[in-house]
Design a protein around this motif. Structure first.
Motif, PDB file in Angstrom:
ATOM      1  N   HIS A  58     -16.316   1.209  -5.291  1.00 27.67           N
ATOM      2  CA  HIS A  58     -15.375   1.780  -6.004  1.00 27.67           C
ATOM      3  C   HIS A  58     -15.430   3.051  -5.984  1.00 27.67           C
ATOM      4  O   HIS A  58     -14.356   4.072  -5.792  1.00 27.67           O
ATOM      5  CB  HIS A  58     -14.791   0.827  -6.950  1.00 27.67           C
ATOM      6  CG  HIS A  58     -13.663   1.508  -7.738  1.00 27.67           C
ATOM      7  ND1 HIS A  58     -12.347   1.418  -7.332  1.00 27.67           N
ATOM      8  CD2 HIS A  58     -13.357   2.228  -8.965  1.00 27.67           C
ATOM      9  CE1 HIS A  58     -11.483   2.168  -8.011  1.00 27.67           C
ATOM     10  NE2 HIS A  58     -12.137   2.788  -9.123  1.00 27.67           N
ATOM     11  N   GLY A  77     -13.103   4.607  -3.076  1.00 28.44           N
ATOM     12  CA  GLY A  77     -11.804   5.097  -3.605  1.00 28.44           C
ATOM     13  C   GLY A  77     -12.074   5.638  -5.033  1.00 28.44           C
ATOM     14  O   GLY A  77     -12.783   6.916  -5.032  1.00 28.44           O
ATOM     15  N   HIS A  78     -11.351   5.651  -5.985  1.00 26.13           N
ATOM     16  CA  HIS A  78     -11.598   5.920  -7.386  1.00 26.13           C
ATOM     17  C   HIS A  78     -10.626   7.322  -7.692  1.00 26.13           C
ATOM     18  O   HIS A  78     -10.190   7.509  -8.609  1.00 26.13           O
ATOM     19  CB  HIS A  78     -12.990   5.791  -7.604  1.00 26.13           C
ATOM     20  CG  HIS A  78     -13.123   6.238  -8.958  1.00 26.13           C
ATOM     21  ND1 HIS A  78     -13.037   5.406 -10.146  1.00 26.13           N
ATOM     22  CD2 HIS A  78     -13.767   7.400  -9.779  1.00 26.13           C
ATOM     23  CE1 HIS A  78     -13.477   6.035 -11.424  1.00 26.13           C
ATOM     24  NE2 HIS A  78     -13.871   7.245 -11.176  1.00 26.13           N
ATOM     25  N   HIS A  80      -8.585   8.970  -6.417  1.00 20.23           N
ATOM     26  CA  HIS A  80      -7.140   9.013  -6.135  1.00 20.23           C
ATOM     27  C   HIS A  80      -6.842  10.435  -5.319  1.00 20.23           C
ATOM     28  O   HIS A  80      -5.594  11.153  -5.555  1.00 20.23           O
ATOM     29  CB  HIS A  80      -6.211   9.021  -7.383  1.00 20.23           C
ATOM     30  CG  HIS A  80      -6.342   7.783  -7.801  1.00 20.23           C
ATOM     31  ND1 HIS A  80      -5.874   6.456  -7.344  1.00 20.23           N
ATOM     32  CD2 HIS A  80      -7.228   7.198  -8.781  1.00 20.23           C
ATOM     33  CE1 HIS A  80      -6.146   5.518  -8.166  1.00 20.23           C
ATOM     34  NE2 HIS A  80      -7.074   5.822  -8.911  1.00 20.23           N
ATOM     35  N   SER A 114     -11.157   7.092   0.163  1.00 23.56           N
ATOM     36  CA  SER A 114      -9.800   7.095   0.296  1.00 23.56           C
ATOM     37  C   SER A 114      -9.127   7.543  -0.992  1.00 23.56           C
ATOM     38  O   SER A 114      -9.476   7.321  -2.143  1.00 23.56           O
ATOM     39  CB  SER A 114      -9.443   5.470   0.578  1.00 23.56           C
ATOM     40  OG  SER A 114      -8.098   5.466   0.405  1.00 23.56           O
ATOM     41  N   SER A 115      -7.892   8.096  -0.967  1.00 20.12           N
ATOM     42  CA  SER A 115      -6.885   8.156  -2.096  1.00 20.12           C
ATOM     43  C   SER A 115      -6.450   6.982  -2.607  1.00 20.12           C
ATOM     44  O   SER A 115      -5.867   7.184  -3.746  1.00 20.12           O
ATOM     45  CB  SER A 115      -5.872   9.556  -1.831  1.00 20.12           C
ATOM     46  OG  SER A 115      -4.957   8.997  -1.062  1.00 20.12           O
ATOM     47  N   GLY A 116      -6.486   5.937  -1.741  1.00 20.21           N
ATOM     48  CA  GLY A 116      -6.091   4.619  -2.421  1.00 20.21           C
ATOM     49  C   GLY A 116      -4.362   4.699  -2.454  1.00 20.21           C
ATOM     50  O   GLY A 116      -3.645   5.499  -2.107  1.00 20.21           O
ATOM     51  N   SER A 130      -0.522   8.365  -1.464  1.00 18.05           N
ATOM     52  CA  SER A 130      -0.800   7.144  -1.331  1.00 18.05           C
ATOM     53  C   SER A 130      -1.550   6.716   0.205  1.00 18.05           C
ATOM     54  O   SER A 130      -0.857   7.012   0.965  1.00 18.05           O
ATOM     55  CB  SER A 130      -0.022   6.071  -2.007  1.00 18.05           C
ATOM     56  OG  SER A 130       0.021   6.326  -3.269  1.00 18.05           O
ATOM     57  N   ILE A 132      -3.513   3.785   2.590  1.00 17.46           N
ATOM     58  CA  ILE A 132      -4.382   2.544   3.221  1.00 17.46           C
ATOM     59  C   ILE A 132      -5.215   2.900   4.285  1.00 17.46           C
ATOM     60  O   ILE A 132      -4.430   3.130   5.493  1.00 17.46           O
ATOM     61  CB  ILE A 132      -3.639   1.175   3.106  1.00 17.46           C
ATOM     62  CG1 ILE A 132      -3.073   0.726   1.760  1.00 17.46           C
ATOM     63  CG2 ILE A 132      -4.442   0.060   3.644  1.00 17.46           C
ATOM     64  CD1 ILE A 132      -1.999  -0.346   1.831  1.00 17.46           C
TER      65      ILE A 132
END
Length: 140
Positions: A58, A77-78, A80, A114-116, A130, A132
């Motif tokens: 994460h 991720g984490h 953002h 990833s920015s999630g 956002s 995926i």
């Protein structure tokens, strides 16, 4: 969220590993909530037959440890991508270029941050979409 995933039969790998025909998947506990999480070298337990490792972490603070262990791929991720200004400036300073957002390669290790799809505390994003991420990973 964990209850939802459990009911949807989605398995969390928290300091655990699963071996597939082509890969070794390693899920790490979140270093933010558990700074005493299991060391990556213990989770890898390399075998005679080499299989590329994919580490799901994460928080991108674990990328350095994965590079040291020559892991093939780290997915994080984490951050953002900072979520909004001026948080993006401080987030980039805190995590550095490699841990902030995007694809990087260091030695034998590739990483994707990833920015999630979610957000942290405030339900808004400015300058950070956002997302995926879809990766097509080939085995041997």
């Amino acid at each position: 969220m964990r209850k939802f995933f459990k009911e949807a039969h989605i398995e969390f790998l928290v300091d655990e590993r699963r071996e597939t025909e082509d890969f070794l998947l390693v899920g790490r506990d979140d270093s933010t909530t558990n700074p005493d999480r299991e060391a990556l070298d213990k989770l890898l337990q390399r075998r005679q037959e080499y299989k590329p490792e994919i580490v799901l972490d994460h928080n991108p603070t674990g990328i350095k440890e994965a590079v040291e262990q020559e892991v093939a791929l780290v997915l994080c991720g984490h951050t953002h991508k900072g979520q909004f200004f001026p948080a993006d400036v401080f987030t980039k300073l805190a995590y550095g270029k490699q841990g902030f957002y995007g694809y990087f390669r260091e030695g034998k290790t590739q990483s994707v941050v990833s920015s999630g799809a979610g957000y942290f505390q405030m339900p808004m994003r400015i300058g950070s979409n956002s997302e995926i991420v879809v990766l097509h990973v080939r085995g041997k």
